[in-house]
Design a protein around this motif. Structure first.
Motif, PDB file in Angstrom:
ATOM      1  N   LYS A 119      17.448   4.870  10.100  1.00 12.79           N
ATOM      2  CA  LYS A 119      18.865   4.694   9.752  1.00 12.79           C
ATOM      3  C   LYS A 119      19.378   3.341  10.220  1.00 12.79           C
ATOM      4  N   GLN A 120      18.802   2.839  11.309  1.00 12.47           N
ATOM      5  CA  GLN A 120      19.222   1.533  11.848  1.00 12.47           C
ATOM      6  C   GLN A 120      18.341   0.387  11.348  1.00 12.47           C
ATOM      7  N   ASN A 121      17.414   0.724  10.412  1.00 14.06           N
ATOM      8  CA  ASN A 121      16.547  -0.297   9.800  1.00 14.06           C
ATOM      9  C   ASN A 121      15.724  -1.083  10.817  1.00 14.06           C
ATOM     10  N   LEU A 122      15.243  -0.401  11.838  1.00 11.66           N
ATOM     11  CA  LEU A 122      14.387  -1.053  12.831  1.00 11.66           C
ATOM     12  C   LEU A 122      12.922  -0.755  12.506  1.00 11.66           C
ATOM     13  N   SER A 123      12.044  -1.672  12.885  1.00  6.95           N
ATOM     14  CA  SER A 123      10.621  -1.444  12.592  1.00  6.95           C
ATOM     15  C   SER A 123       9.715  -1.597  13.810  1.00  6.95           C
ATOM     16  N   LYS A 124      10.217  -2.291  14.856  1.00  9.98           N
ATOM     17  CA  LYS A 124       9.401  -2.499  16.064  1.00  9.98           C
ATOM     18  C   LYS A 124      10.085  -1.783  17.211  1.00  9.98           C
ATOM     19  N   ILE A 125       9.423  -0.770  17.750  1.00 18.35           N
ATOM     20  CA  ILE A 125      10.107   0.138  18.675  1.00 18.35           C
ATOM     21  C   ILE A 125       9.301   0.312  19.959  1.00 18.35           C
ATOM     22  N   ALA A 126       9.976   0.310  21.089  1.00 18.03           N
ATOM     23  CA  ALA A 126       9.328   0.599  22.379  1.00 18.03           C
ATOM     24  C   ALA A 126       9.334   2.105  22.603  1.00 18.03           C
ATOM     25  N   LEU A 127       8.301   2.597  23.264  1.00 17.33           N
ATOM     26  CA  LEU A 127       8.171   4.033  23.541  1.00 17.33           C
ATOM     27  C   LEU A 127       7.930   4.251  25.024  1.00 17.33           C
ATOM     28  N   LEU A 128       8.842   5.006  25.653  1.00 13.37           N
ATOM     29  CA  LEU A 128       8.670   5.439  27.045  1.00 13.37           C
ATOM     30  C   LEU A 128       8.512   6.958  27.056  1.00 13.37           C
ATOM     31  N   GLY A 129       7.713   7.455  27.986  1.00 13.44           N
ATOM     32  CA  GLY A 129       7.521   8.904  28.097  1.00 13.44           C
ATOM     33  C   GLY A 129       6.449   9.189  29.122  1.00 13.44           C
ATOM     34  N   GLN A 149       6.107  -0.123  14.187  1.00 14.20           N
ATOM     35  CA  GLN A 149       5.212  -0.786  15.140  1.00 14.20           C
ATOM     36  C   GLN A 149       5.643  -0.330  16.526  1.00 14.20           C
ATOM     37  N   VAL A 150       4.706   0.188  17.323  1.00 18.76           N
ATOM     38  CA  VAL A 150       5.048   0.819  18.601  1.00 18.76           C
ATOM     39  C   VAL A 150       4.546  -0.026  19.768  1.00 18.76           C
ATOM     40  N   LEU A 151       5.451  -0.353  20.683  1.00 19.36           N
ATOM     41  CA  LEU A 151       5.103  -1.078  21.905  1.00 19.36           C
ATOM     42  C   LEU A 151       5.229  -0.129  23.095  1.00 19.36           C
ATOM     43  N   ILE A 152       4.260  -0.171  23.990  1.00 21.56           N
ATOM     44  CA  ILE A 152       4.334   0.636  25.216  1.00 21.56           C
ATOM     45  C   ILE A 152       4.134  -0.281  26.420  1.00 21.56           C
ATOM     46  N   PRO A 153       4.585   0.161  27.603  1.00 18.80           N
ATOM     47  CA  PRO A 153       4.408  -0.670  28.799  1.00 18.80           C
ATOM     48  C   PRO A 153       2.925  -0.867  29.119  1.00 18.80           C
ATOM     49  N   GLU A 154       2.647  -1.893  29.933  1.00 13.93           N
ATOM     50  CA  GLU A 154       1.252  -2.078  30.392  1.00 13.93           C
ATOM     51  C   GLU A 154       0.891  -0.971  31.379  1.00 13.93           C
ATOM     52  N   SER A 155      -0.374  -0.917  31.728  1.00 13.18           N
ATOM     53  CA  SER A 155      -0.947   0.232  32.437  1.00 13.18           C
ATOM     54  C   SER A 155      -0.198   0.637  33.719  1.00 13.18           C
ATOM     55  N   ASP A 156       0.067  -0.327  34.608  1.00 11.39           N
ATOM     56  CA  ASP A 156       0.737   0.002  35.873  1.00 11.39           C
ATOM     57  C   ASP A 156       2.149   0.534  35.634  1.00 11.39           C
ATOM     58  N   ILE A 186      12.234  -1.753  30.066  1.00 13.77           N
ATOM     59  CA  ILE A 186      12.850  -1.883  28.739  1.00 13.77           C
ATOM     60  C   ILE A 186      13.078  -3.353  28.405  1.00 13.77           C
ATOM     61  N   LYS A 187      13.561  -4.118  29.393  1.00 14.59           N
ATOM     62  CA  LYS A 187      13.806  -5.556  29.170  1.00 14.59           C
ATOM     63  C   LYS A 187      12.498  -6.274  28.816  1.00 14.59           C
ATOM     64  N   ASP A 188      11.417  -5.933  29.522  1.00 11.83           N
ATOM     65  CA  ASP A 188      10.117  -6.559  29.245  1.00 11.83           C
ATOM     66  C   ASP A 188       9.662  -6.260  27.819  1.00 11.83           C
ATOM     67  N   LEU A 189       9.855  -5.016  27.374  1.00 11.38           N
ATOM     68  CA  LEU A 189       9.445  -4.629  26.020  1.00 11.38           C
ATOM     69  C   LEU A 189      10.342  -5.286  24.970  1.00 11.38           C
ATOM     70  N   ALA A 190      11.628  -5.429  25.306  1.00  9.32           N
ATOM     71  CA  ALA A 190      12.547  -6.138  24.404  1.00  9.32           C
ATOM     72  C   ALA A 190      12.125  -7.609  24.279  1.00  9.32           C
ATOM     73  N   ASP A 191      11.686  -8.203  25.393  1.00  4.33           N
ATOM     74  CA  ASP A 191      11.217  -9.590  25.377  1.00  4.33           C
ATOM     75  C   ASP A 191       9.956  -9.743  24.508  1.00  4.33           C
ATOM     76  N   GLN A 192       9.206  -8.644  24.357  1.00  3.77           N
ATOM     77  CA  GLN A 192       8.003  -8.656  23.503  1.00  3.77           C
ATOM     78  C   GLN A 192       8.343  -8.382  22.035  1.00  3.77           C
ATOM     79  N   GLY A 193       9.640  -8.191  21.767  1.00  5.41           N
ATOM     80  CA  GLY A 193      10.042  -8.014  20.369  1.00  5.41           C
ATOM     81  C   GLY A 193      10.523  -6.630  19.992  1.00  5.41           C
ATOM     82  N   ALA A 194      10.552  -5.698  20.942  1.00  2.00           N
ATOM     83  CA  ALA A 194      11.045  -4.348  20.622  1.00  2.00           C
ATOM     84  C   ALA A 194      12.517  -4.416  20.224  1.00  2.00           C
ATOM     85  N   GLU A 195      12.836  -3.797  19.085  1.00  2.00           N
ATOM     86  CA  GLU A 195      14.215  -3.807  18.562  1.00  2.00           C
ATOM     87  C   GLU A 195      15.020  -2.598  19.037  1.00  2.00           C
TER      88      GLU A 195
END
Length: 234
Positions: A119-129, A149-156, A186-195
């Motif tokens: 609905k918000q026309n986004l295509s690159k999304i961060a996922l936390l869980g 396109q799904v971005l997740i945090p690095e391992s640590d 969230i800021k780090d993932l946004a810096d990687q392009g998460a919308e």
């Protein structure tokens, strides 16, 4: 007063009860918003013992969890529900067990979230869980199959996001330090392009709100509860 006919929804909850409490409130508020007056939701909730669920998760005993989830679904079906909701992102890993046990429609949390993102026309999304939700196909692949396109945090960071959920949020602890940690992730993932960012665990929304994020937040508990209201009133 007009009495509106509702469907009856069964909720498999208690994973954790803190987030199930949010579901109960949000679904009732949603029905009242739509129908007004004294209206509330036609619900059955089966709340499982989360200590047992968590133990099986940590020991990778998903077959045992499938049996528990199928049994819960059958109990709700016996109570007369016309559809089911699993009040947990992680436990959608066992969706097939629930559906096979009852053949009832299940309101899928990821599908409702995908619709909100589109609905918000986004295509690159961060996922936390939880680790399971962030890394396994049962959830991520559903997003990818929908064209995201799904971005997740690095391992640590994944490990710490998971720890905060299990050791703090699921026992009702909401620490400023953990909020700040999530904000940085969230800021780090946004810096990687998460919308936008999916709060892909039903407890995260108890800690993180839109004001805590520089990008749109998709709180799966809010989104899933809204989909439940639509189901009840269809």
């Amino acid at each position: 007063m007009t009495v509106h006919k509702q469907r009856t929804l069964g909720i498999i909850g208690g994973m954790s009860w803190e987030s199930t409490e949010s579901y109960y409130r949000l679904i009732n508020e949603g029905v009242k918003d739509k129908l007004g007056g004294l209206h509330s939701a036609d619900l059955f909730i089966h709340s499982v013992d989360f200590a047992l669920i968590n133990k099986h998760q940590e020991q990778d005993e998903w077959a045992a969890l499938g049996v528990i989830m199928a049994s819960s679904a059958q109990r709700l079906q016996a109570a007369g529900v016309q559809g089911l909701l699993i009040a947990s992102n992680t436990m959608h890993k066992l969706l097939d067990d629930v559906q096979a046990a009852t053949h009832l429609p299940v309101i899928h949390i990821a599908d409702a979230t995908i619709a909100a993102i589109k609905k918000q026309n986004l295509s690159k999304i961060a996922l936390l869980g939880t680790q399971f939700t962030m890394t396994e196909d049962f959830y991520r692949q559903r997003l990818v199959d929908a064209g995201l396109q799904v971005l997740i945090p690095e391992s640590d960071a994944r490990a710490e996001v998971h720890r905060i959920i299990k050791k703090e949020l699921c026992v009702g602890q909401f620490k400023d330090s953990s909020r700040q940690y999530y904000q940085q992730v969230i800021k780090d993932l946004a810096d990687q392009g998460a919308e936008g960012v999916i709060l892909g665990c039903t407890e995260i929304g108890l800690l993180i709100k839109q004001a805590d994020s520089p990008i749109p937040v998709f709180d799966t508990t809010l989104i899933h509860a809204a989909a439940a209201v639509d189901f009840l009133l269809e």
